[in-house]
Design a protein around this motif. Structure first.
Motif, PDB file in Angstrom:
ATOM      1  N   LYS A  77       0.909  -1.362  -0.230  1.00  0.00           N
ATOM      2  CA  LYS A  77      -0.051  -0.236  -0.082  1.00  0.00           C
ATOM      3  C   LYS A  77       0.849   1.429   0.023  1.00  0.00           C
ATOM      4  CE  LYS A  77      -0.832   0.582   5.033  1.00  0.00           C
ATOM      5  NZ  LYS A  77      -1.625   0.608   6.012  1.00  0.00           N
ATOM      6  N   ASP A  78       2.195   1.248   0.329  1.00  0.00           N
ATOM      7  CA  ASP A  78       3.023   2.591   0.387  1.00  0.00           C
ATOM      8  C   ASP A  78       3.235   2.644  -0.853  1.00  0.00           C
ATOM      9  OD1 ASP A  78       2.813   2.478   3.262  1.00  0.00           O
ATOM     10  OD2 ASP A  78       4.406   1.026   3.505  1.00  0.00           O
ATOM     11  N   TYR A  79       3.657   1.747  -1.776  1.00  0.00           N
ATOM     12  CA  TYR A  79       4.143   2.099  -2.976  1.00  0.00           C
ATOM     13  C   TYR A  79       3.345   1.703  -4.308  1.00  0.00           C
ATOM     14  CZ  TYR A  79       8.391   2.800  -0.343  1.00  0.00           C
ATOM     15  OH  TYR A  79       9.217   3.193   0.561  1.00  0.00           O
ATOM     16  N   GLU A  80       1.927   1.314  -4.074  1.00  0.00           N
ATOM     17  CA  GLU A  80       1.446   0.897  -5.142  1.00  0.00           C
ATOM     18  C   GLU A  80       0.994   2.091  -6.281  1.00  0.00           C
ATOM     19  OE1 GLU A  80      -1.710  -2.463  -3.412  1.00  0.00           O
ATOM     20  OE2 GLU A  80      -2.164  -0.418  -3.169  1.00  0.00           O
ATOM     21  N   VAL A  81       0.825   3.276  -5.935  1.00  0.00           N
ATOM     22  CA  VAL A  81       0.601   4.552  -6.531  1.00  0.00           C
ATOM     23  C   VAL A  81       1.984   4.781  -7.225  1.00  0.00           C
ATOM     24  CG1 VAL A  81       0.170   6.819  -6.335  1.00  0.00           C
ATOM     25  CG2 VAL A  81      -0.997   5.482  -4.907  1.00  0.00           C
ATOM     26  N   ALA A  82       2.998   4.673  -6.376  1.00  0.00           N
ATOM     27  CA  ALA A  82       4.319   5.093  -7.219  1.00  0.00           C
ATOM     28  C   ALA A  82       4.551   4.136  -8.496  1.00  0.00           C
ATOM     29  CB  ALA A  82       5.387   4.972  -6.258  1.00  0.00           C
ATOM     30  N   ILE A  83       4.291   2.769  -8.295  1.00  0.00           N
ATOM     31  CA  ILE A  83       4.467   1.901  -9.378  1.00  0.00           C
ATOM     32  C   ILE A  83       3.552   2.195 -10.120  1.00  0.00           C
ATOM     33  CG2 ILE A  83       4.189  -0.529  -9.837  1.00  0.00           C
ATOM     34  CD1 ILE A  83       5.318  -1.202  -7.230  1.00  0.00           C
ATOM     35  N   GLN A  84       2.154   2.268  -9.914  1.00  0.00           N
ATOM     36  CA  GLN A  84       1.217   2.732 -11.120  1.00  0.00           C
ATOM     37  C   GLN A  84       1.403   3.921 -11.854  1.00  0.00           C
ATOM     38  OE1 GLN A  84      -1.466   0.603 -11.921  1.00  0.00           O
ATOM     39  NE2 GLN A  84      -1.684   1.887 -13.872  1.00  0.00           N
ATOM     40  N   TRP A  85       2.164   5.024 -11.138  1.00  0.00           N
ATOM     41  CA  TRP A  85       2.631   6.289 -11.774  1.00  0.00           C
ATOM     42  C   TRP A  85       3.601   5.819 -12.762  1.00  0.00           C
ATOM     43  CZ3 TRP A  85       6.348   9.715 -13.141  1.00  0.00           C
ATOM     44  CH2 TRP A  85       5.931  10.935 -13.326  1.00  0.00           C
ATOM     45  N   LEU A  86       4.721   5.188 -12.595  1.00  0.00           N
ATOM     46  CA  LEU A  86       5.570   4.518 -13.523  1.00  0.00           C
ATOM     47  C   LEU A  86       4.900   3.829 -14.843  1.00  0.00           C
ATOM     48  CD1 LEU A  86       8.372   3.479 -11.291  1.00  0.00           C
ATOM     49  CD2 LEU A  86       8.501   5.456 -12.818  1.00  0.00           C
ATOM     50  N   VAL A  87       4.170   3.122 -14.439  1.00  0.00           N
ATOM     51  CA  VAL A  87       3.340   2.187 -15.493  1.00  0.00           C
ATOM     52  C   VAL A  87       2.596   3.386 -16.459  1.00  0.00           C
ATOM     53  CG1 VAL A  87       1.422   0.749 -16.036  1.00  0.00           C
ATOM     54  CG2 VAL A  87       2.811   0.230 -14.231  1.00  0.00           C
ATOM     55  N   ASP A  88       1.984   4.306 -15.747  1.00  0.00           N
ATOM     56  CA  ASP A  88       1.132   5.162 -16.707  1.00  0.00           C
ATOM     57  C   ASP A  88       1.765   5.898 -17.515  1.00  0.00           C
ATOM     58  OD1 ASP A  88      -1.172   4.312 -15.419  1.00  0.00           O
ATOM     59  OD2 ASP A  88      -1.446   5.363 -13.810  1.00  0.00           O
ATOM     60  N   ILE A  89       3.182   6.443 -17.233  1.00  0.00           N
ATOM     61  CA  ILE A  89       4.017   7.262 -18.086  1.00  0.00           C
ATOM     62  C   ILE A  89       4.703   6.252 -19.155  1.00  0.00           C
ATOM     63  CG2 ILE A  89       3.862   9.108 -16.747  1.00  0.00           C
ATOM     64  CD1 ILE A  89       6.820   8.561 -15.927  1.00  0.00           C
ATOM     65  N   GLY A  90       4.589   5.075 -18.952  1.00  0.00           N
ATOM     66  CA  GLY A  90       5.234   4.053 -19.904  1.00  0.00           C
ATOM     67  C   GLY A  90       6.755   3.765 -19.838  1.00  0.00           C
TER      68      GLY A  90
END
Length: 432
Positions: A265-278
């Protein structure tokens, strides 16, 4: 520099029910160049409008979605007299003006005669900010770093590129040494267009590494520039740990490698951010290797691959002298570069990433593809290692029609599997 997507753009141009095209991809992968080159080759005129820091165009779209008004503004901004039948309109960095993205809906519905390509580098995070995406009103296309096939063409090795494209396996095996040599080079240089062009011009590995490090700094600056302050630091921590994650024997993403005691839960948003910008791609584990594969993904078990193998080698500190050693570059970091290479080839050919392992993580199959009405397991070998125990066990249990091992060995068909050389895995799968 030849890009495979140029052929897809030509098909889009002649498509009967053509819609505005949204060309997405990570920053610096060549979207603007591709769109402009397409305009140069296939249109009489190209009207280019860059939305980055463009307050004038932002004000235009604040006034509404009247097509005549927008086209008049495009003419003034680009200096090109736009005529629907022979002008390509390029709207670059469209995510910078959200209402410009929304306007594509109105072009589709009210003015489909215009040829429009909109490029976006940060679309994934832009859409999180309440932007209205024109669902069903645009055609979409993604651009990635150069594949190995594109790299061969860019380097002027057309004969070798055509060879792996024609699938003349006997002749391919004859030239395996030459192809392997270029593949080693590709592991180091990667597929970022500016890096590839620099290497072609100067053939200087040190200059390649300097440029790659500049790109890595550029992406890190993006984290603090575009991500919320409370997320940017965590994005950087996840990003920095990727080489360590991929160098493990079991390449499943481990939060504890980011920070001791870290939780999902601490890093899910960070990982998704990296995925979203490719910048990264997720490869989900399957609970069962059954069709449809998407129905069996385990959301909390995944690997993360970088979007470019050259940048991974730079981040990992791979020494240039490794290029000169026989096959060391293929096995460094426990084959992480080789697995990254195969992942990149699959992604560039539009194939989603899945893998399978038993609950105790033994007998892992590196990638599982959906092959029409069957599954296709792929085992990746960094060397000329002909053992494929995991693949054989998987084959015996699930009986797929085709099992693939990809390695440095020559092309060979056996009664239970096919060995596909690493340098042609992308082209082989494209024609399946």
């Amino acid at each position: 520099m030849y890009r495979i997507q140029m052929e897809a753009l030509q098909k889009w141009k002649t498509k009967k029910n053509r819609k505005p095209l949204l060309l997405s991809g990570a920053r610096q992968v060549g979207k603007t160049w591709l769109a402009k080159e397409f305009g140069r080759l296939f249109f009489e005129k190209t009207a280019y409008i860059n939305m980055d820091n463009n307050t004038v165009m932002r004000d235009v779209f604040e006034q509404g979605y009247n097509i005549d008004t927008i086209i008049s503004a495009f003419k003034i901004e680009s200096g090109v007299h736009i005529t629907p039948e022979n002008t390509l309109i390029i709207i670059d960095e469209i995510q910078e003006v959200p209402k410009a993205l929304s306007s594509l809906k109105y072009f589709c519905e009210n003015a489909p005669e215009y040829y429009i390509i909109a490029t976006g580098s940060m679309l994934g995070i832009a859409l999180h900010e309440g932007t209205s995406f024109p669902v069903g009103k645009v055609n979409t296309m993604s651009l990635f770093p150069l594949t190995f096939y594109e790299y061969l063409l860019a380097c002027g090795k057309d004969e070798l590129a055509n060879l792996i494209h024609t699938h003349n396996y006997e002749l391919i095996n004859t030239f395996s040494t030459e192809l392997t040599t270029v593949l080693k080079e590709y592991y180091y240089v990667g597929g970022m267009p500016e890096v590839v062009q620099t290497f072609i011009d100067n053939h200087d590995y040190n200059e390649v590494r300097e440029l790659q490090n500049e790109l890595l700094s550029f992406y890190s600056n993006d984290f603090s520039k575009h991500a919320p302050a409370n997320v940017a630091e965590r994005i950087q921590m996840v990003w920095s740990t990727l080489p360590k994650q991929l160098s493990k024997e079991n390449k499943k993403f481990i939060y504890g490698l980011v920070r001791e005691g870290a939780r999902a839960k601490d890093y899910e948003v960070a990982i998704q951010w990296l995925v979203d910008i490719g910048l990264v791609h997720k490869c989900y584990r399957l609970s069962k290797p059954y069709l449809p594969l998407k129905s069996y993904i385990e959301l909390d078990h995944f690997k993360l691959y970088m979007f470019d193998i050259g940048l991974l080698s730079a981040m990992s500190g791979l020494d240039v002298h490794t290029i000169l050693e026989k096959n060391k570059i293929f096995v460094d970091f426990k084959g992480a570069l080789t697995e990254q290479y195969v992942a990149g080839e699959l992604i560039a050919h539009g194939l989603p990433l899945y893998y399978y392992s038993t609950p105790n993580s033994t007998g892992e199959i590196d990638f599982i593809l959906q092959n029409h009405s069957d599954i296709m397991p792929i085992e990746v070998k960094a060397e000329e290692n002909l053992k494929a125990k995991s693949l054989r066990a998987f084959r015996e249990k699930y009986q797929p029609d085709l099992s693939i091992r990809t390695s440095l060995s020559n092309y060979k068909e056996q009664n239970w599997m096919v060995n596909v050389p690493l340098y042609m895995i992308g082209e082989y799968l494209e024609n399946r």
